[in-house]
Design an enzyme around this catalytic site. Sequence first.
Site, PDB file in Angstrom:
ATOM      1  N   SER A 150       0.821  -1.208   0.000  1.00 28.08           N
ATOM      2  CA  SER A 150       0.000   0.000   0.000  1.00 28.08           C
ATOM      3  C   SER A 150       0.853   1.255   0.000  1.00 28.08           C
ATOM      4  O   SER A 150       1.601   1.506  -0.923  1.00 28.08           O
ATOM      5  CB  SER A 150      -0.972  -0.022   1.180  1.00 28.08           C
ATOM      6  OG  SER A 150      -1.937   0.994   1.066  1.00 28.08           O
ATOM      7  N   ASP A 302      -2.700   6.641  -3.418  1.00 28.34           N
ATOM      8  CA  ASP A 302      -1.462   6.042  -2.938  1.00 28.34           C
ATOM      9  C   ASP A 302      -1.003   5.020  -3.984  1.00 28.34           C
ATOM     10  O   ASP A 302      -1.680   4.802  -4.998  1.00 28.34           O
ATOM     11  CB  ASP A 302      -1.655   5.432  -1.546  1.00 28.34           C
ATOM     12  CG  ASP A 302      -2.660   4.288  -1.530  1.00 28.34           C
ATOM     13  OD1 ASP A 302      -3.454   4.178  -2.484  1.00 28.34           O
ATOM     14  OD2 ASP A 302      -2.662   3.514  -0.554  1.00 28.34           O
ATOM     15  N   ASP A 304      -0.954   1.814  -4.510  1.00 33.71           N
ATOM     16  CA  ASP A 304      -1.820   0.720  -4.972  1.00 33.71           C
ATOM     17  C   ASP A 304      -3.249   1.194  -5.214  1.00 33.71           C
ATOM     18  O   ASP A 304      -4.136   0.398  -5.495  1.00 33.71           O
ATOM     19  CB  ASP A 304      -1.796  -0.461  -4.003  1.00 33.71           C
ATOM     20  CG  ASP A 304      -2.433  -0.143  -2.662  1.00 33.71           C
ATOM     21  OD1 ASP A 304      -2.320   1.014  -2.212  1.00 33.71           O
ATOM     22  OD2 ASP A 304      -3.048  -1.043  -2.053  1.00 33.71           O
ATOM     23  N   ASP A 306      -5.755   2.291  -3.494  1.00 29.87           N
ATOM     24  CA  ASP A 306      -6.950   2.006  -2.699  1.00 29.87           C
ATOM     25  C   ASP A 306      -7.321   3.188  -1.798  1.00 29.87           C
ATOM     26  O   ASP A 306      -8.437   3.245  -1.281  1.00 29.87           O
ATOM     27  CB  ASP A 306      -6.803   0.722  -1.884  1.00 29.87           C
ATOM     28  CG  ASP A 306      -5.693   0.769  -0.840  1.00 29.87           C
ATOM     29  OD1 ASP A 306      -4.864   1.704  -0.874  1.00 29.87           O
ATOM     30  OD2 ASP A 306      -5.641  -0.145   0.008  1.00 29.87           O
TER      31      ASP A 306
END
Length: 576
Positions: A150, A302, A304, A306
């Site tokens: 993440s 961010d 990734d 999400d």
Amino acid sequence: MDNKVLCERALAWAAEDVDLEDAAQLRGWVSQGEMSALQACMAGPLPFGTAGLRGIIGPGSHAINRSVVRKASLGLARYLKKQVEGAQTRGVVVGRDVRNKSEVFAAEAAGVFLAEGFRVFFWEEPCPTPLVPFAVLQVGAAAGVMVTASHNPAAYNGYKIYGENGAQITPPHERGIAEEISHTGPAKDIAVEALGMAGERCTSLGASMKEAYLKKALELCIWKKPAPLKVAYTAMHGVGTPWVEALLQKAGYEAMHKVEPQCTPDATFPTVCSPNPEEPSALALAKQLAETCQAQLLLANDPDADRLAVGARNAQGKLHIFSGNELGVLLGHYLLTRKEWRRPLLLSTVVSSVLFRRMCEALGARHEETLTGFKWIANRALELRRQGAWEFVFGFEEAIGYGAGDAVYDKDGISMALLVLDMASFCAAQGTTLVGYLEQIFRRFGFYTSRQKNLNFAGGGAAEKMLALMEALRNNPPRKLGGLNVVSRSDYQRGFSMTGSESKQLELPPSNVLAFVLEQGHRILIRPSGTEPKIKIYMEWCEVLREGEPLERAAWRAEESLLCLEQDCLRQWVSP
């Protein structure tokens, strides 16, 4: 741990390692007497944190590497065979972001599943995290695995697990999988099948799944009349750019102004110290671009994709970066009031704003608080949906994680970017901005503002120090904070809330969180991070807006009070 035992464990792990370079590194540290390095990477198995594993990339049992991924995948495969009917036929979805070794780890995981007789649905290209749970539901898979860390720094990677319901796993599944992992034996003895040899048992996911996702994301729009908004966007060196661009184009919005250096994937994150859009410094280039092109909106994913950070201009033209709580309140209010719902359900976490709960209840919706982490929001939403046909409208956590609808039961920075634009277009049609919309909500339900302070615990013994601080507060709770009396306290580990002499049981799973409510409704929560060596302190202050009073004046009072509260917490909890 005794140095001799530590060296023996490191050499034993090296003998069973599937990565020759990692094994050589461990042996080198042993021969050179690098005890601190060995302690860091061999301090036991890597524990389950945020619905899976997350750690620093490197050799050893306490890091993330090919051997750890191989053992985790075998443990998960064995658990699925026991717990999910037809698991091998239904298969596992595997995806990855662009972090260092994500491609290697994803192939390692998929290879183990194939060797264990599972069908695999494999994202050939890097994808946003939300696309793994989306695909799990679309193909009816038994589970999903996303290789990502993440928004953690570049040194990290991770292995996130989704259940057959498309939500991140929770206990008891975490414990069950961890137990299976502990019995997997040497990593080098675990069979791995090459993806190219699997034939029809390995299905590549790509354009058709992307189109299915974009179609579902478009259904979240309510206003559906795009305003000519200038948008500054950053993907924080991650995977979000092509997905956000494609979605906004399909919805009819103008092309974004991109922070070009940050919209090209780069696992080293060269332009930021930490690729976390929650941190003001990470948004520096995006804010600079927004001023250059005079963008009305700033959007930041961010790595990734999400999470989503958002900025908008106020009536004076100044760019305001919304806190996670502020954007959560905005999105929740917009969805709840601009669309008809039969049995609306909205969820937030225990550390999210009290304002959200007040607003939902005043608008006639069911609201519940969950433990920190979107996995709790998603699983509770699914549970209530089964029990009483509740319609999941929206859920959020203050760490800029938001999700809506039934396509993705996880936070989703891609679809939420479109929903923010849809909401901004609605505001523009009403002659206001997102900042003006938020002020309307404040004036109706009360002004709330929040502040977060992280206590970092670097070096050895970090976990023990963090637990010691939490236990000290648990056993000797403060009576006053910031000059105000503590009127109630909640201990989510022991499962009770105490107001005066009256105790009430908390209906949530145990979690190491403490909450203190002060006079006038202000509150403080404290908990250890699940992914980093830090303790997080959440402070929220509420102010009554006087009739005709400028919002800025109430905000100034609240900020001053929060600063005093923070200083008193640090003086009582850290200085001694």
